[in-house]
Design a protein around this motif. Structure first.
Motif, PDB file in Angstrom:
ATOM      1  N   GLU A   1      14.250   9.580  -3.973  1.00 28.64           N
ATOM      2  CA  GLU A   1      12.931   9.115  -3.601  1.00 28.64           C
ATOM      3  C   GLU A   1      12.090   8.911  -4.851  1.00 28.64           C
ATOM      4  O   GLU A   1      12.145   9.719  -5.789  1.00 28.64           O
ATOM      5  N   TYR A   2      11.337   7.822  -4.853  1.00 26.58           N
ATOM      6  CA  TYR A   2      10.438   7.524  -5.939  1.00 26.58           C
ATOM      7  C   TYR A   2       9.016   7.443  -5.420  1.00 26.58           C
ATOM      8  O   TYR A   2       8.751   6.924  -4.322  1.00 26.58           O
ATOM      9  N   PHE A   3       8.125   7.977  -6.227  1.00 29.18           N
ATOM     10  CA  PHE A   3       6.698   7.942  -5.906  1.00 29.18           C
ATOM     11  C   PHE A   3       5.949   7.683  -7.199  1.00 29.18           C
ATOM     12  O   PHE A   3       6.116   8.430  -8.175  1.00 29.18           O
ATOM     13  N   SER A   4       5.147   6.644  -7.209  1.00 31.53           N
ATOM     14  CA  SER A   4       4.391   6.274  -8.413  1.00 31.53           C
ATOM     15  C   SER A   4       5.273   6.255  -9.655  1.00 31.53           C
ATOM     16  O   SER A   4       4.962   6.870 -10.684  1.00 31.53           O
ATOM     17  N   GLU A   5       6.389   5.576  -9.539  1.00 30.26           N
ATOM     18  CA  GLU A   5       7.327   5.296 -10.645  1.00 30.26           C
ATOM     19  C   GLU A   5       8.110   6.533 -11.096  1.00 30.26           C
ATOM     20  O   GLU A   5       8.839   6.465 -12.097  1.00 30.26           O
ATOM     21  N   THR A   6       7.978   7.656 -10.394  1.00 32.67           N
ATOM     22  CA  THR A   6       8.675   8.881 -10.778  1.00 32.67           C
ATOM     23  C   THR A   6       9.658   9.287  -9.683  1.00 32.67           C
ATOM     24  O   THR A   6       9.316   9.245  -8.496  1.00 32.67           O
TER      25      THR A   6
ATOM     26  N   SER B   1      11.215  -1.121  -5.778  1.00 34.82           N
ATOM     27  CA  SER B   1      12.226  -0.198  -6.309  1.00 34.82           C
ATOM     28  C   SER B   1      13.577  -0.887  -6.378  1.00 34.82           C
ATOM     29  O   SER B   1      13.864  -1.818  -5.614  1.00 34.82           O
ATOM     30  N   GLU B   2      14.370  -0.433  -7.293  1.00 30.28           N
ATOM     31  CA  GLU B   2      15.755  -0.889  -7.410  1.00 30.28           C
ATOM     32  C   GLU B   2      16.662   0.326  -7.456  1.00 30.28           C
ATOM     33  O   GLU B   2      16.280   1.382  -7.960  1.00 30.28           O
ATOM     34  N   MET B   3      17.856   0.158  -6.909  1.00 32.53           N
ATOM     35  CA  MET B   3      18.878   1.181  -7.115  1.00 32.53           C
ATOM     36  C   MET B   3      20.107   0.501  -7.711  1.00 32.53           C
ATOM     37  O   MET B   3      20.391  -0.669  -7.436  1.00 32.53           O
ATOM     38  N   ASN B   4      20.780   1.235  -8.544  1.00 41.60           N
ATOM     39  CA  ASN B   4      21.935   0.721  -9.262  1.00 41.60           C
ATOM     40  C   ASN B   4      23.122   1.629  -9.015  1.00 41.60           C
ATOM     41  O   ASN B   4      22.981   2.861  -9.006  1.00 41.60           O
ATOM     42  N   VAL B   5      24.260   1.017  -8.789  1.00 39.49           N
ATOM     43  CA  VAL B   5      25.497   1.795  -8.689  1.00 39.49           C
ATOM     44  C   VAL B   5      26.450   1.236  -9.728  1.00 39.49           C
ATOM     45  O   VAL B   5      26.753   0.037  -9.728  1.00 39.49           O
TER      46      VAL B   5
ATOM     47  N   GLY C   1       0.791  -1.225   0.000  1.00 33.79           N
ATOM     48  CA  GLY C   1       0.000   0.000   0.000  1.00 33.79           C
ATOM     49  C   GLY C   1       0.821   1.271   0.000  1.00 33.79           C
ATOM     50  O   GLY C   1       0.295   2.351  -0.297  1.00 33.79           O
ATOM     51  N   HIS C   2       2.095   1.175   0.334  1.00 33.88           N
ATOM     52  CA  HIS C   2       2.962   2.358   0.308  1.00 33.88           C
ATOM     53  C   HIS C   2       3.451   2.605  -1.115  1.00 33.88           C
ATOM     54  O   HIS C   2       3.906   1.701  -1.796  1.00 33.88           O
ATOM     55  N   ARG C   3       3.385   3.862  -1.528  1.00 31.40           N
ATOM     56  CA  ARG C   3       3.766   4.191  -2.891  1.00 31.40           C
ATOM     57  C   ARG C   3       5.093   4.929  -2.982  1.00 31.40           C
ATOM     58  O   ARG C   3       5.627   5.125  -4.052  1.00 31.40           O
ATOM     59  N   SER C   4       5.610   5.346  -1.842  1.00 29.12           N
ATOM     60  CA  SER C   4       6.870   6.090  -1.843  1.00 29.12           C
ATOM     61  C   SER C   4       7.993   5.203  -1.323  1.00 29.12           C
ATOM     62  O   SER C   4       7.846   4.537  -0.289  1.00 29.12           O
ATOM     63  N   VAL C   5       9.094   5.215  -2.043  1.00 30.89           N
ATOM     64  CA  VAL C   5      10.296   4.509  -1.608  1.00 30.89           C
ATOM     65  C   VAL C   5      11.473   5.481  -1.684  1.00 30.89           C
ATOM     66  O   VAL C   5      11.709   6.106  -2.725  1.00 30.89           O
ATOM     67  N   SER C   6      12.175   5.600  -0.583  1.00 32.89           N
ATOM     68  CA  SER C   6      13.370   6.450  -0.532  1.00 32.89           C
ATOM     69  C   SER C   6      14.582   5.573  -0.265  1.00 32.89           C
ATOM     70  O   SER C   6      14.481   4.550   0.408  1.00 32.89           O
ATOM     71  N   TRP C   7      15.710   6.012  -0.771  1.00 34.29           N
ATOM     72  CA  TRP C   7      16.972   5.285  -0.569  1.00 34.29           C
ATOM     73  C   TRP C   7      17.958   6.177   0.175  1.00 34.29           C
ATOM     74  O   TRP C   7      18.054   7.384  -0.093  1.00 34.29           O
TER      75      TRP C   7
END
Lengths: 110, 111
Positions: free
Chosen positions: A48-53, A74-78, A28-34
């Motif tokens: 931070e991503y919210f609704s794919e943006t 969400s994914e993060m890449n380095v 249910g959470h739409r925001s993901v922060s790294w």
């Protein structure tokens, strides 16, 4: 309700390689922060991503990137890893203003 | 000036005493404030949130906010050895979900 999950939990990479970390937020959470946490710099915001943006971005080089999928994962890449990228990478899930952290991915660059 | 300042400690208090943790912040636009507890080797755990001036109590924890002074604090009553951890203060900045963390205060509760 399941919490935030992150995979993998531990990772060892060599300088110059690239790495992808994954985060599944609370349902249910739409925001993901790294965030990146190091002993010297503490906890620093990556993006931070919210609704794919991507809604906000911290002061990290372009080697750090991320994305969010339609299911909010969400994914993060380095890319081109450096020794200084060794850190605990944390993702946080948010439904409104409160952010809940996952267990983190411990990345070691040798 | 750092955006969020906390005394790094360690703050040592005896079991059963009140621990007082303080934090100042520079962004006057911050409206929401959070306290996280982080045990060594673990990720931060949200323990308190506060949005309005004044006090907010939750069990043994009380958060205090003074926006005019740009000051937020956390009181832990009847401190227990299990409270020994690093406490991180984090204002929420702007309209996006960006937390700015202080360096944290290490609390040691002694027997």
């Amino acid at each position: 309700k399941a919490g935030v999950t992150q995979t993998p939990r531990y990772l060892i990479k060599t300088r110059g390689q690239q790495v992808t970390l994954s985060c599944s937020p609370i349902s249910g959470h739409r925001s993901v922060s790294w965030y990146q946490q190091t002993p010297g710099q503490g906890l620093q915001f990556l993006f931070e991503y919210f609704s794919e943006t991507q809604r906000n971005k911290g002061n990290f080089p372009g080697r750090f990137s991320g994305r969010q999928f339609s299911n909010s994962r969400s994914e993060m890449n380095v890319s081109t890893l450096e020794l200084g990228d060794s850190a605990l990478y944390l993702c946080a899930s948010s439904g409104d203003s409160e952010q809940y952290f996952g267990p983190g991915t411990r990345l070691t660059v040798t | 000036q750092k955006e969020v300042e906390q005394n790094s400690g360690p703050l040592s208090v005896p079991e059963g005493a009140i621990a007082s943790l303080n934090c100042t912040y520079s962004d006057r636009g911050s409206q929401s404030f959070f306290w996280y507890r982080q045990y060594s080797g673990k990720s931060p755990e949200l323990i308190m949130s506060i949005y309005s001036n004044g006090d907010k109590e939750d069990g043994r924890f009380t958060a205090q906010l003074n926006k005019a002074s740009q000051y937020v604090s956390l009181l832990i009553r009847d401190s227990q050895p299990s409270d020994s951890a690093t406490y991180l203060c984090a204002p929420l900045t702007g309209t996006a979900s960006k937390l700015t963390f202080g360096t944290g205060t290490r609390l040691q509760v002694t027997l």
